[in-house]
Design a protein around this motif. Structure first.
Motif, mmCIF file in Angstrom:
data_model
loop_
_atom_site.group_PDB
_atom_site.id
_atom_site.type_symbol
_atom_site.label_atom_id
_atom_site.label_comp_id
_atom_site.label_asym_id
_atom_site.label_seq_id
_atom_site.Cartn_x
_atom_site.Cartn_y
_atom_site.Cartn_z
ATOM 1 N N UNK A 174 1.012 -1.125 0.267
ATOM 2 C CA UNK A 174 0.171 0.286 -0.161
ATOM 3 C C UNK A 174 0.802 1.243 0.289
ATOM 4 N N UNK A 175 2.106 1.256 0.662
ATOM 5 C CA UNK A 175 3.477 2.179 0.493
ATOM 6 C C UNK A 175 4.735 1.675 0.446
ATOM 7 N N UNK A 176 5.244 2.520 -0.706
ATOM 8 C CA UNK A 176 6.892 2.209 -1.272
ATOM 9 C C UNK A 176 7.689 2.744 -0.036
ATOM 10 N N UNK A 211 2.487 2.793 -10.163
ATOM 11 C CA UNK A 211 2.447 1.808 -9.373
ATOM 12 C C UNK A 211 0.603 1.724 -8.464
ATOM 13 N N UNK A 212 0.561 3.632 -8.442
ATOM 14 C CA UNK A 212 -0.912 4.232 -7.719
ATOM 15 C C UNK A 212 -0.361 4.259 -7.027
ATOM 16 N N UNK A 213 1.278 4.285 -6.130
ATOM 17 C CA UNK A 213 1.167 4.182 -4.420
ATOM 18 C C UNK A 213 1.919 4.887 -4.799
ATOM 19 N N UNK A 214 1.724 5.756 -2.742
ATOM 20 C CA UNK A 214 2.612 6.492 -2.219
ATOM 21 C C UNK A 214 3.546 6.465 -2.134
ATOM 22 N N UNK A 215 4.920 6.862 -2.536
ATOM 23 C CA UNK A 215 6.231 6.660 -1.899
ATOM 24 C C UNK A 215 6.640 8.187 -1.273
ATOM 25 N N UNK A 216 7.625 6.757 0.157
ATOM 26 C CA UNK A 216 8.614 7.608 1.258
ATOM 27 C C UNK A 216 10.080 7.350 0.625
#
Length: 297
Positions: A174-176, A211-216
């Protein structure tokens, strides 16, 4: 899985000295600050307890490695439980005599070691002699389930490889998250420095889009000299950041200076974005066989 529609994440960016205890104290202050400001997930930078020691090949450095569980994971576990936050840390793992990894660990909000990821892509470049120290990971690209969601944890050099981000997404991340230690060499001029940092941010924002995901992304800052040649070294460029699932910048830290960066993620947004841009739906997996080849010609 995520229990709330919104999740506040904190990134702890700081410089590192030769004193592991001093570095860990900086990390602790950052985690406490992030938790006090509402973070429920805290990402630390790559190898946050030590200087970046891969600038040379020195067998004595292996003495800094530690087992999992071990001193650093126990410390982070107690802190995660006390503050009720999920912590993603990074350490030099001693798995066995002669077998070492660059490993990210995930401590859940109850203090449990929820999982770990061993860095898969290992660089070997001037100033980044990681192949001397780290065995490539064998954990695969498997997300870690926590109380705040399913986390796709990768490490630094992994961030240049779209395959790693995609495989985490296909496994339900759900998050990278990318603990990082990257900087400029002293000989790089201003234009080259800007090109490098722009490329670094661009490729990871691209992973968010694809990927349609938030990235930190949490990077260290500060100049660290080469022990073999103190007049030379690298300057880590900080600039930790958070991007949303369309690659939009939600927050970005400064190039220099210790900083706790916070951003609030809309955990429902990935579903909305993927409905508009259904990249996973339109993948032609029946024609991707050559991706497992090193080169086609």
């Amino acid at each position: 899985m995520a229990s709330a529609a919104h999740l506040t994440a904190g990134l702890v960016q700081h410089a590192c000295s030769d004193d592991p205890d001093s570095n860990l104290a900086r990390t602790e202050r950052g985690i406490r600050d992030a938790a006090a400001r509402g973070a429920r997930l805290v990402l630390l930078q790559e190898l946050h307890r030590t200087p970046y020691f891969c600038k040379q090949e020195d067998p004595a450095v292996f003495d800094m490695a530690e087992p999992i569980p071990g001193p650093t994971t126990n410390f982070l576990s107690n802190l995660a439980k006390e503050l009720e936050v999920v912590i993603v840390g990074s350490l030099f793992e001693r798995r066995a005599a002669g077998l070492y990894h660059n490993t990210a660990v995930v401590l859940d909000s109850d203090g449990r070691l929820a999982g770990h990821y061993r860095k898969m892509h290992i660089p070997d470049d001037p100033g980044y002699y990681e192949k001397f120290y780290f065995t490539p990971g064998d954990t695969g690209f498997e997300p870690v389930d926590t109380s705040v969601g399913r986390l796709g944890v990768l490490v630094c050099w992994d961030q240049w490889f779209p395959e790693a981000a995609r495989l985490m997404a296909l496994a339900g991340a759900e998050i990278l998250l990318y603990p990082t230690a990257i900087g400029w060499a002293d000989e790089d001029d201003r234009d080259e420095r800007e090109r490098q940092r722009d490329a670094w941010m661009l490729v990871q924002r691209g992973h968010a889009v694809a990927n349609g995901l938030p990235v930190l992304v949490c990077n260290r800052h500060g100049r660290e000299p080469d022990p073999a040649n103190p007049a030379a070294g690298a300057t880590f460029w900080g600039t930790s950041f958070v991007a949303g699932p369309q690659g939009e910048l939600l927050a970005s830290a400064d190039e220099d200076g210790d900083q706790v960066l916070l951003a609030t993620l809309d955990m429902k947004r990935s579903e909305t974005v993927r409905r508009m841009w259904p990249f996973l739906r339109d993948r032609r997996v029946d024609h991707y066989h050559d991706l497992v080849r090193l080169y086609r010609r």
